[in-house]
Design a protein around this motif. Structure first.
Motif, PDB file in Angstrom:
ATOM      1  N   THR A  66       0.679  -0.916   0.570  1.00  0.00           N
ATOM      2  CA  THR A  66       0.178  -0.386   0.253  1.00  0.00           C
ATOM      3  C   THR A  66       1.134   1.560  -0.317  1.00  0.00           C
ATOM      4  O   THR A  66       0.386   2.349  -0.084  1.00  0.00           O
ATOM      5  CB  THR A  66      -0.937   0.349   1.004  1.00  0.00           C
ATOM      6  OG1 THR A  66      -1.766  -1.371   1.131  1.00  0.00           O
ATOM      7  CG2 THR A  66      -2.091   1.107   1.304  1.00  0.00           C
ATOM      8  N   CYS A  86      -8.606   2.984 -11.673  1.00  0.00           N
ATOM      9  CA  CYS A  86      -8.575   2.208 -11.055  1.00  0.00           C
ATOM     10  C   CYS A  86      -9.577   0.734 -11.713  1.00  0.00           C
ATOM     11  O   CYS A  86     -10.920   0.845 -11.376  1.00  0.00           O
ATOM     12  CB  CYS A  86      -8.672   1.987  -9.780  1.00  0.00           C
ATOM     13  SG  CYS A  86      -9.133   0.721  -8.219  1.00  0.00           S
ATOM     14  N   SER A  88     -12.127  -1.805 -10.737  1.00  0.00           N
ATOM     15  CA  SER A  88     -12.921  -2.524  -9.660  1.00  0.00           C
ATOM     16  C   SER A  88     -12.912  -3.610  -9.004  1.00  0.00           C
ATOM     17  O   SER A  88     -13.010  -3.447  -7.562  1.00  0.00           O
ATOM     18  CB  SER A  88     -14.594  -2.011  -9.985  1.00  0.00           C
ATOM     19  OG  SER A  88     -15.433  -1.968  -9.311  1.00  0.00           O
ATOM     20  N   SER A  92      -8.600  -3.244  -1.476  1.00  0.00           N
ATOM     21  CA  SER A  92      -9.296  -1.687  -1.498  1.00  0.00           C
ATOM     22  C   SER A  92      -7.985  -0.904  -1.377  1.00  0.00           C
ATOM     23  O   SER A  92      -8.223   0.047  -1.752  1.00  0.00           O
ATOM     24  CB  SER A  92      -9.693  -2.147   0.154  1.00  0.00           C
ATOM     25  OG  SER A  92      -9.070  -2.468   0.842  1.00  0.00           O
ATOM     26  N   ALA A  95      -6.773   1.098  -4.632  1.00  0.00           N
ATOM     27  CA  ALA A  95      -8.085   2.121  -4.299  1.00  0.00           C
ATOM     28  C   ALA A  95      -7.348   3.469  -3.023  1.00  0.00           C
ATOM     29  O   ALA A  95      -7.987   4.612  -3.281  1.00  0.00           O
ATOM     30  CB  ALA A  95      -9.173   2.120  -4.115  1.00  0.00           C
ATOM     31  N   ASN A  96      -7.162   2.781  -2.089  1.00  0.00           N
ATOM     32  CA  ASN A  96      -7.102   3.950  -0.969  1.00  0.00           C
ATOM     33  C   ASN A  96      -5.881   4.603  -1.052  1.00  0.00           C
ATOM     34  O   ASN A  96      -6.604   6.038  -0.859  1.00  0.00           O
ATOM     35  CB  ASN A  96      -6.881   3.039   0.278  1.00  0.00           C
ATOM     36  CG  ASN A  96      -7.936   1.972   0.912  1.00  0.00           C
ATOM     37  OD1 ASN A  96      -9.074   2.512   0.736  1.00  0.00           O
ATOM     38  ND2 ASN A  96      -7.618   1.259   1.648  1.00  0.00           N
ATOM     39  N   TRP A 322     -12.994 -10.669  -5.196  1.00  0.00           N
ATOM     40  CA  TRP A 322     -13.083  -9.580  -4.766  1.00  0.00           C
ATOM     41  C   TRP A 322     -13.865  -9.003  -4.653  1.00  0.00           C
ATOM     42  O   TRP A 322     -14.506  -9.074  -6.142  1.00  0.00           O
ATOM     43  CB  TRP A 322     -12.391  -8.836  -5.210  1.00  0.00           C
ATOM     44  CG  TRP A 322     -10.533  -9.314  -4.567  1.00  0.00           C
ATOM     45  CD1 TRP A 322      -9.434  -9.475  -5.521  1.00  0.00           C
ATOM     46  CD2 TRP A 322     -10.141  -9.082  -3.554  1.00  0.00           C
ATOM     47  NE1 TRP A 322      -8.388  -9.544  -4.797  1.00  0.00           N
ATOM     48  CE2 TRP A 322      -8.553  -9.203  -3.630  1.00  0.00           C
ATOM     49  CE3 TRP A 322     -10.264  -8.701  -1.533  1.00  0.00           C
ATOM     50  CZ2 TRP A 322      -7.564  -9.481  -2.165  1.00  0.00           C
ATOM     51  CZ3 TRP A 322      -9.437  -9.426  -1.387  1.00  0.00           C
ATOM     52  CH2 TRP A 322      -8.266  -9.497  -1.520  1.00  0.00           C
ATOM     53  N   MET A 325     -15.067  -2.251  -5.904  1.00  0.00           N
ATOM     54  CA  MET A 325     -14.916  -1.011  -5.325  1.00  0.00           C
ATOM     55  C   MET A 325     -16.493  -0.906  -5.655  1.00  0.00           C
ATOM     56  O   MET A 325     -16.868   0.345  -4.873  1.00  0.00           O
ATOM     57  CB  MET A 325     -13.366  -0.338  -6.542  1.00  0.00           C
ATOM     58  CG  MET A 325     -12.296  -1.392  -5.531  1.00  0.00           C
ATOM     59  SD  MET A 325     -12.169  -1.323  -3.701  1.00  0.00           S
ATOM     60  CE  MET A 325     -12.561  -2.716  -2.913  1.00  0.00           C
ATOM     61  N   GLN A 328     -18.556  -1.215  -2.931  1.00  0.00           N
ATOM     62  CA  GLN A 328     -18.208  -0.939  -1.763  1.00  0.00           C
ATOM     63  C   GLN A 328     -18.619   0.282  -1.244  1.00  0.00           C
ATOM     64  O   GLN A 328     -18.578   1.799  -1.927  1.00  0.00           O
ATOM     65  CB  GLN A 328     -16.330  -0.893  -1.223  1.00  0.00           C
ATOM     66  CG  GLN A 328     -16.651  -1.942  -2.020  1.00  0.00           C
ATOM     67  CD  GLN A 328     -16.085  -3.245  -1.110  1.00  0.00           C
ATOM     68  OE1 GLN A 328     -16.623  -2.944  -0.304  1.00  0.00           O
ATOM     69  NE2 GLN A 328     -15.352  -4.159  -1.468  1.00  0.00           N
ATOM     70  N   TYR A 330     -17.347   2.695   0.928  1.00  0.00           N
ATOM     71  CA  TYR A 330     -17.230   4.211   1.342  1.00  0.00           C
ATOM     72  C   TYR A 330     -16.768   4.135  -0.588  1.00  0.00           C
ATOM     73  O   TYR A 330     -16.761   6.158  -0.985  1.00  0.00           O
ATOM     74  CB  TYR A 330     -15.918   3.747   1.423  1.00  0.00           C
ATOM     75  CG  TYR A 330     -15.178   4.594   1.553  1.00  0.00           C
ATOM     76  CD1 TYR A 330     -15.303   5.956   2.463  1.00  0.00           C
ATOM     77  CD2 TYR A 330     -13.685   5.497   0.246  1.00  0.00           C
ATOM     78  CE1 TYR A 330     -13.819   7.306   2.233  1.00  0.00           C
ATOM     79  CE2 TYR A 330     -13.318   5.933   0.584  1.00  0.00           C
ATOM     80  CZ  TYR A 330     -12.959   7.050   1.903  1.00  0.00           C
ATOM     81  OH  TYR A 330     -12.520   8.261   1.864  1.00  0.00           O
ATOM     82  N   PHE A 331     -16.659   3.476  -1.425  1.00  0.00           N
ATOM     83  CA  PHE A 331     -16.191   3.581  -2.572  1.00  0.00           C
ATOM     84  C   PHE A 331     -17.638   4.257  -4.027  1.00  0.00           C
ATOM     85  O   PHE A 331     -17.196   4.727  -5.126  1.00  0.00           O
ATOM     86  CB  PHE A 331     -15.316   2.755  -3.292  1.00  0.00           C
ATOM     87  CG  PHE A 331     -13.680   3.275  -3.642  1.00  0.00           C
ATOM     88  CD1 PHE A 331     -13.400   4.416  -3.120  1.00  0.00           C
ATOM     89  CD2 PHE A 331     -13.342   1.937  -2.386  1.00  0.00           C
ATOM     90  CE1 PHE A 331     -11.699   4.113  -2.327  1.00  0.00           C
ATOM     91  CE2 PHE A 331     -12.195   1.579  -1.300  1.00  0.00           C
ATOM     92  CZ  PHE A 331     -11.800   3.279  -1.483  1.00  0.00           C
TER      93      PHE A 331
END
Length: 375
Positions: A66, A86, A88, A92, A95-96, A322, A325, A328, A330-331
């Motif tokens: 990360t 990014c 999907s 995470s 993307a973070n 997975w 994103m 999700q 948050y996203f």
């Protein structure tokens, strides 16, 4: 009354130290020389050895994959308000770091051919967002993305390419290591990866100045002054000498681990490939995967959760593919370009146990449980 003996746990992918004890030798060297922290010869040599292994000019050993993505974005000049593409279908951690840089992610769909970023969806996204600053490409589960097409599109638009090769160390695309095709590549040595340092990551690039700069940022951006002086924002992202010693030992057995991962994949394919509705992750003529996680999709009446629960009842770890994103919490507010591929892979996919310590008996145990679901 006799106590019931619990069945041996079969893990999805757990740490696997070398039989020869290479890791202990390098760690002991750090103890013997008292170079426990912060840096030291193991860090220096791990950077050199990893770069040589994958065919990159330079490498910076960092605290995580990360952190490597974060500094790659910073090196690419990504800042507040910039757009970064990014995939999907990823974890995470990909993307973070976009958010860390106060940039805006735009998520791109996958294709069935690679399970990775769709070049067609990428082109549509570039038409919609021609000002995009960088594209992060993921090599999911050790499968390489279609890098020729992605690089062609990105070069046409002068966009920086960052390869998230966290899951694909040891994977080749047309004879070249993933992580060395774009402008920057990142590797992860988290506990579940094909080789591990317990935690840690590596940023690689042929751009020597950029790697030197990321080492500077990763060491709290301390200026070369006698006193503590900082002219830029810094981060505590450097790898420790102990962790790097483990990594040096693990790197010696990478080829063995790839060989075992491939064996596990072929075993599953032979035993499960003829079950109704079962399909395996894709193979392409230009791709030599490390098969980090052997994954399947189900397109019949048997659903992923049924198999996951049956395996768990037998003390066997597995997990879904997975969750994209753009789904999700948050996203979900960010834009998404594409169709239903990533969602379909999530809804129908399972990652099977792919631990390199698994025996044939373990593999038989896993496949027998799965076969029972189809009776």
């Amino acid at each position: 009354m006799t106590a019931k003996v619990a069945k041996k746990r079969i893990f999805l992918s757990s740490p696997h130290m070398s039989d020869a004890g290479y890791e202990q030798q390098f760690v002991q060297e750090a103890f013997d020389t008292n170079w426990i922290a912060p840096l030291g010869e193991n860090v220096n040599q791990f950077e050199i050895e990893l770069a040589a292994k994958v065919g990159s000019e330079n490498a910076a050993a960092l605290s995580s994959g990360t952190a490597a993505i974060h500094l790659a974005l910073k090196a690419a000049g990504v800042g507040e308000g910039d757009i970064v593409f990014c995939p999907s279908l990823t974890f995470s951690a990909t993307a973070n770091p976009i958010i860390y840089q106060n940039a805006t992610p735009v998520f791109i769909d996958s294709d069935y051919k690679t399970w990775n970023m769709s070049p067609e969806a990428l082109e549509r996204a570039l038409e919609k967002y021609p000002e995009v600053k960088a594209v992060i490409v993921v090599h999911l589960y050790g499968l390489s993305a279609d890098m020729d097409r992605i690089m062609e599109v990105c070069k046409k638009h002068n966009v920086v390419v960052i390869e998230d090769a966290a899951e694909s160390l040891g994977t080749y695309y047309k004879g070249k290591h993933t992580g060395t095709i774009g402008d920057y590549g990142i590797f992860s040595f988290n506990g579940n990866k094909i080789i591990t340092t317990s935690g840690g990551g590596m940023l690689v690039s042929d751009n020597e100045d950029a790697i030197k700069k990321t080492r500077f940022w990763a060491t709290q951006s301390r200026d070369p002054a006698r006193h503590y002086q900082h002219s830029e924002l810094g981060y505590n992202y450097r790898m420790s000498n102990i962790v790097a010693g483990i990594g040096r030992g693990q790197l010696k057995v990478l080829d063995e681990r790839v060989k075992k991962k491939r064996y596990i994949y072929e075993f599953y394919k032979k035993e499960l490939g003829k079950l109704e509705g079962v399909s395996f992750m894709p193979a392409n003529e230009w791709d030599e995967p490390n098969y980090w996680l052997s994954s399947i999709t189900l397109n019949g009446k048997i659903r992923p959760n049924e198999i996951i629960e049956r395996l768990e009842a037998e003390n066997i770890e597995s997990r879904p593919v997975w969750k994209p994103m753009h789904l999700q919490p948050y996203f979900e507010k960010y834009d998404y370009v594409g169709g239903q591929v990533s969602e379909n892979l999530f809804e129908n996919g399972i990652c099977l146990p792919s631990d390199t310590k698994m025996t044939d008996d373990d593999l038989i145990r896993v496949t027998e449980v799965i076969k029972q679901c189809f009776i």
